[in-house]
Design an enzyme around this catalytic site. Structure first.
Site, PDB file in Angstrom:
ATOM      1  CG  MET A  14      -2.059  -1.298   1.208  1.00  0.00           C
ATOM      2  SD  MET A  14      -3.161  -0.996   2.598  1.00  0.00           S
ATOM      3  CE  MET A  14      -2.013  -0.960   4.039  1.00  0.00           C
ATOM      4  CB  CYS A  16      -1.910   6.570  -1.933  1.00  0.00           C
ATOM      5  SG  CYS A  16      -2.637   5.442  -2.819  1.00  0.00           S
ATOM      6  CB  CYS A  19      -3.152   1.502  -1.243  1.00  0.00           C
ATOM      7  SG  CYS A  19      -2.248   1.931  -2.609  1.00  0.00           S
ATOM      8  CE1 TYR A  68      -2.049  -1.788  -2.931  1.00  0.00           C
ATOM      9  CE2 TYR A  68      -4.406  -2.742  -3.184  1.00  0.00           C
ATOM     10  CZ  TYR A  68      -3.691  -1.761  -3.241  1.00  0.00           C
ATOM     11  OH  TYR A  68      -3.868  -0.547  -3.795  1.00  0.00           O
ATOM     12  CB  CYS A 129      -2.568  10.441  27.112  1.00  0.00           C
ATOM     13  SG  CYS A 129      -1.143   9.756  26.368  1.00  0.00           S
ATOM     14  CB  CYS A 134       1.639  11.609  26.544  1.00  0.00           C
ATOM     15  SG  CYS A 134       0.626  11.073  27.708  1.00  0.00           S
ATOM     16  CB  CYS A 551      37.096   2.286  25.095  1.00  0.00           C
ATOM     17  SG  CYS A 551      37.514   0.917  23.789  1.00  0.00           S
ATOM     18  CB  CYS A 552      35.449  -2.557  25.697  1.00  0.00           C
ATOM     19  SG  CYS A 552      35.514  -2.285  23.730  1.00  0.00           S
TER      20      CYS A 552
HETATM   21  C1  FAD Z   1       1.058  18.337  29.244  1.00  0.00           C
HETATM   22  C2  FAD Z   1       0.972  16.852  29.843  1.00  0.00           C
HETATM   23  C3  FAD Z   1       2.012  15.992  29.317  1.00  0.00           C
HETATM   24  C4  FAD Z   1       1.733  14.611  29.673  1.00  0.00           C
HETATM   25  N1  FAD Z   1       2.813  13.843  29.581  1.00  0.00           N
HETATM   26  C5  FAD Z   1       2.769  12.459  29.775  1.00  0.00           C
HETATM   27  C6  FAD Z   1       3.732  11.610  29.253  1.00  0.00           C
HETATM   28  O1  FAD Z   1       4.624  12.097  28.715  1.00  0.00           O
HETATM   29  N2  FAD Z   1       3.752  10.224  29.597  1.00  0.00           N
HETATM   30  C7  FAD Z   1       2.931   9.957  30.714  1.00  0.00           C
HETATM   31  O2  FAD Z   1       2.528   8.872  31.131  1.00  0.00           O
HETATM   32  N3  FAD Z   1       1.550  10.604  30.936  1.00  0.00           N
HETATM   33  C8  FAD Z   1       1.755  12.123  30.435  1.00  0.00           C
HETATM   34  N4  FAD Z   1       0.756  13.050  31.055  1.00  0.00           N
HETATM   35  C9  FAD Z   1      -0.176  12.464  31.782  1.00  0.00           C
HETATM   36  C10 FAD Z   1      -1.337  11.447  31.166  1.00  0.00           C
HETATM   37  O3  FAD Z   1      -1.647  12.402  30.164  1.00  0.00           O
HETATM   38  C11 FAD Z   1      -2.404  10.945  32.041  1.00  0.00           C
HETATM   39  O4  FAD Z   1      -1.956  10.389  33.231  1.00  0.00           O
HETATM   40  C12 FAD Z   1      -3.398  10.290  31.496  1.00  0.00           C
HETATM   41  O5  FAD Z   1      -4.002  10.756  30.209  1.00  0.00           O
HETATM   42  C13 FAD Z   1      -4.588  10.166  32.469  1.00  0.00           C
HETATM   43  O6  FAD Z   1      -5.669   9.204  31.853  1.00  0.00           O
HETATM   44  P1  FAD Z   1      -7.101   9.130  32.446  1.00  0.00           P
HETATM   45  O7  FAD Z   1      -7.854   7.777  31.745  1.00  0.00           O
HETATM   46  O8  FAD Z   1      -6.959   8.992  33.987  1.00  0.00           O
HETATM   47  O9  FAD Z   1      -7.699  10.603  32.414  1.00  0.00           O
HETATM   48  P2  FAD Z   1      -8.302  11.340  30.955  1.00  0.00           P
HETATM   49  O10 FAD Z   1      -7.342  10.921  29.915  1.00  0.00           O
HETATM   50  O11 FAD Z   1      -8.136  12.636  31.327  1.00  0.00           O
HETATM   51  O12 FAD Z   1      -9.417  10.843  30.725  1.00  0.00           O
HETATM   52  C14 FAD Z   1     -10.541  11.575  31.603  1.00  0.00           C
HETATM   53  C15 FAD Z   1     -11.830  11.750  30.680  1.00  0.00           C
HETATM   54  O13 FAD Z   1     -13.005  11.812  31.664  1.00  0.00           O
HETATM   55  C16 FAD Z   1     -13.844  12.789  31.035  1.00  0.00           C
HETATM   56  N5  FAD Z   1     -14.886  13.057  32.144  1.00  0.00           N
HETATM   57  C17 FAD Z   1     -14.659  13.624  33.443  1.00  0.00           C
HETATM   58  N6  FAD Z   1     -15.875  13.838  33.882  1.00  0.00           N
HETATM   59  C18 FAD Z   1     -16.580  13.273  33.215  1.00  0.00           C
HETATM   60  C19 FAD Z   1     -18.146  13.130  33.478  1.00  0.00           C
HETATM   61  N7  FAD Z   1     -18.763  13.242  34.712  1.00  0.00           N
HETATM   62  N8  FAD Z   1     -18.990  12.271  32.510  1.00  0.00           N
HETATM   63  C20 FAD Z   1     -18.235  11.925  31.457  1.00  0.00           C
HETATM   64  N9  FAD Z   1     -16.943  12.144  31.162  1.00  0.00           N
HETATM   65  C21 FAD Z   1     -16.237  12.775  31.965  1.00  0.00           C
HETATM   66  C22 FAD Z   1     -12.956  14.054  30.537  1.00  0.00           C
HETATM   67  O14 FAD Z   1     -13.785  14.427  29.602  1.00  0.00           O
HETATM   68  C23 FAD Z   1     -11.760  13.060  30.252  1.00  0.00           C
HETATM   69  O15 FAD Z   1     -11.726  12.918  28.715  1.00  0.00           O
HETATM   70  C24 FAD Z   1       0.837  14.196  30.529  1.00  0.00           C
HETATM   71  C25 FAD Z   1      -0.045  15.062  31.052  1.00  0.00           C
HETATM   72  C26 FAD Z   1      -0.326  16.321  30.504  1.00  0.00           C
HETATM   73  C27 FAD Z   1      -1.283  17.218  30.981  1.00  0.00           C
END
Ligand code: FAD
Length: 554
Positions: A14, A16, A19, A68, A129, A134, A551-552
């Site tokens: 594939m 594109c 495909c 394919y 995430c 992330c 070195c090793c």
């Molecule tokens: C900038 C940043 C960078 C990060 N980088 C990393 C990284 O490099 N590596 C790593 O491991 N972790 C990283 N993290 C952390 C990671 O993203 C989180 O730990 C993870 O996504 C949490 O997952 P979760 O399922 O607990 O919550 P979430 O993925 O936040 O899901 C919770 C969901 O629940 C929904 N919700 C809330 N209340 C309700 C309700 N009452 N009814 C219906 N839906 C609702 C929300 O809308 C949301 O979509 C990072 C976080 C940030 C902010």
């Protein structure tokens, strides 16, 4: 429940999107195929849901007929024997509140067990995430890194990087990646499981097992709360009135500010500081604690400050912030820095002071679920709350907030909730990575934590100038610190500051998880000219002067 097979084919040839469409159409025409999908031609694979009588040879042949080649990669029963007790009249065996990483891991595990699942999501499917965490942060960090290193192909002695010509294009590319991953890893994955239904709307708990969404009340057999977390800001006078960026907003700025103050020197603060300085923004980090990267060894925090200062970031720890003001397009942070009052000025202000569980306003207390001091859901070791029918996983149960912890918790919670598996949520030997350049990666105890536990410890610190890989790459910025139990040599902690430290840490994670010693690291082959060889060299430093080794490092 009729059994269905989940079949993954590796598809070659594939080139594109057209495909991908041809292969999808060819597979859909095979009798007995319920669903077929090639998420992207680049994935090189097709996912099929089909009746058990569909022979994979027919699928492979259909792909061949369309021009394919295909081979079978994986075949599993999707909803074979129901392996969970019946739901007792309930429409769903499991409802997850939230549709992020914890919820998806839980829903897939539940579907594999033959359960009927509903994911309730009020915002963007995929959660933090993939949408605002992330994925977008790491792709922007990589873009900044490429810009920086292409300006200075010899890595040592980096100074400053000219801003990229088109920040908006960088943000657009980030958004494209986020959209593609959300579709491929969440939306399409859910579609592959007939047992999983996504309900859009805000869930409310009504007590017992009752969940309301969009005016309908359900009584699933079990509920998983996976509502994630949100950015938190400290109560600084004037901050709310002045306004500020959180990590979500900072990832999608329309234009780069001329200057930026970041309150918070943890993982997110450090990553964003380096990201923006590399795009030409004048950055200052203000940290209230005694060092940046507070969770890490002091040697690592100190070295990181040196590297950031080398990139013109001003880093101040131990700062007391008195108030924040904003006028005439400028923020003024009134602070006490090393005992001296100072007004720090910048065009933008970002707060990266941590996150708090999202646990209010949807009926947790009414349902008998108890919360801790920071709003985290209190769970037992099986991730069950005080309401025996409600489990919780992910950021909503508090630190550590990582996506792999959320996904692991989601899976454990489901097996315990639906099958009474009695699995324990065990975070022993949990690695963590901060995606700065060099990266910070750690697992196990710091020297201070080990001593606080009353252990007799010894440690070694290896400068990267002794690691051949670092020398060959002309990037000796960093160090490796090992912490071991004095009497047994058992490895207790590993702390790495290096290029790709996130890869290096995995060997140490296995070593700590399986109780290996420093001597085990010394006696294990490590390929020459790899960064992970640094672990062996750091292990050797307990007994030898590595400066005197060939070195090793035999
Ligand atoms: C900038 C940043 C960078 C990060 N980088 C990393 C990284 O490099 N590596 C790593 O491991 N972790 C990283 N993290 C952390 C990671 O993203 C989180 O730990 C993870 O996504 C949490 O997952 P979760 O399922 O607990 O919550 P979430 O993925 O936040 O899901 C919770 C969901 O629940 C929904 N919700 C809330 N209340 C309700 C309700 N009452 N009814 C219906 N839906 C609702 C929300 O809308 C949301 O979509 C990072 C976080 C940030 C902010």
């Amino acid at each position: 429940m009729s059994a269905k097979n989940h079949i993954i084919l590796r598809v070659e040839g594939m080139t594109c999107d057209g495909c991908a469409r041809h292969v999808t159409e060819a597979l859909k025409k095979v009798p007995g195929v319920d669903q077929a999908q090639v998420a992207s031609w680049k994935s090189g694979q097709a996912v099929v849901v089909a009746a058990p009588e569909v022979d994979e040879a027919n699928l492979i042949d259909a792909v061949k007929q369309s021009g394919y080649r295909a081979v079978l990669r994986e075949k599993s029963s999707l909803e074979g024997e129901r392996r969970v007790p019946p739901a007792g009249g309930a429409e769903y065996d499991l409802m997850t509140i939230g549709g992020g990483s914890a919820a998806f891991a839980a829903a897939i595990k539940a579907a594999e067990l033959g359960a009927k699942v509903a994911i309730i999501e009020k915002g963007t499917i995929g959660g933090t995430c993939v949408n605002i965490g992330c994925v977008p942060s790491k792709t922007l960090i990589k873009a900044a890194e490429l810009c920086y290193h292409s300006a200075y192909p010899t890595f040592e002695g980096l100074t400053a990087c000219p801003p990229p010509s088109d920040w908006q294009r960088v943000v657009q590319q980030k958004d494209e990646l986020v959209t593609a991953l959300r579709e491929n890893k969440y939306v399409h994955v859910a579609e592959m499981y007939p047992n999983i239904k996504i309900l859009r709307g805000e869930a409310k708990l009504l007590g017992g097992r009752k969940v309301a969404v969009n005016g309908t009340t359900f009584s699933p057999r079990k509920i998983l709360v996976a509502t994630g977390s949100h950015p938190w800001a400290p109560p600084i006078p004037g901050l709310e009135e002045a306004g500020y960026l959180d990590s979500t907003e900072a990832l999608s700025l329309e234009a780069l500010p001329e200057s930026l103050i970041i309150i918070g020197g943890g993982a997110i603060g450090l990553e964003f500081a380096q990201l923006f300085t590399r795009f030409g923004v004048k950055v200052m980090i203000i940290e209230g604690g005694p060092q940046v990267a507070m969770a890490e060894e002091p040697e690592i925090g100190d070295a990181m400050v040196t590297y950031l200062e080398g990139e013109k970031v001003r880093v101040c720890a131990n700062v007391k912030i008195k108030k924040v003001e904003r006028s005439d397009g400028e923020y003024r942070v009134h602070a006490e820095i090393r005992g001296v009052d100072e007004i720090c000025r910048a065009k933008q202000l970002m707060v990266a002071a941590g996150r708090r569980p999202t646990t209010s306003g949807f009926g947790l207390e009414e349902a008998g679920v108890k919360l801790g001091k920071r709003g985290e859901i209190l769970v037992n070791e099986h991730l069950q709350t005080d309401n025996p029918d409600i489990y919780a996983a992910g950021d909503c149960i508090g630190d550590p907030m990582y996506v792999y912890v959320a996904a692991y918790g989601g899976g454990i919670a489901v097996e315990n909730a639906l099958n009474g598996a009695g699995k324990v949520f065990d975070l022993f030997a949990l690695p963590r990575v901060t995606f700065t350049d060099p990266q910070i990666a750690s697992v196990g105890l710091t020297e201070a934590q080990a001593k606080a536990k009353g252990l007799r410890v010894e440690s070694s610190v290896l400068d990267l100038k002794y690691v051949p890989r670092a020398l060959a790459a002309r990037n000796t910025r960093g160090l490796i610190k090992l912490v071991a139990e004095k009497d047994t040599g058992r490895l207790l902690g590993t702390h790495v500051l290096s290029a790709e430290a996130g890869e290096v840490i995995q060997e140490a994670t296995l070593a700590i998880r399986f109780g290996l010693t420093v001597q085990d690291l010394v006696e294990t082959f490590h390929p020459y000219l790899t960064m992970v060889e640094g672990l062996k060299l750091a292990a050797l430093t307990f007994k030898k002067d590595v400066g005197k080794l060939s070195c090793c490092a035999a």
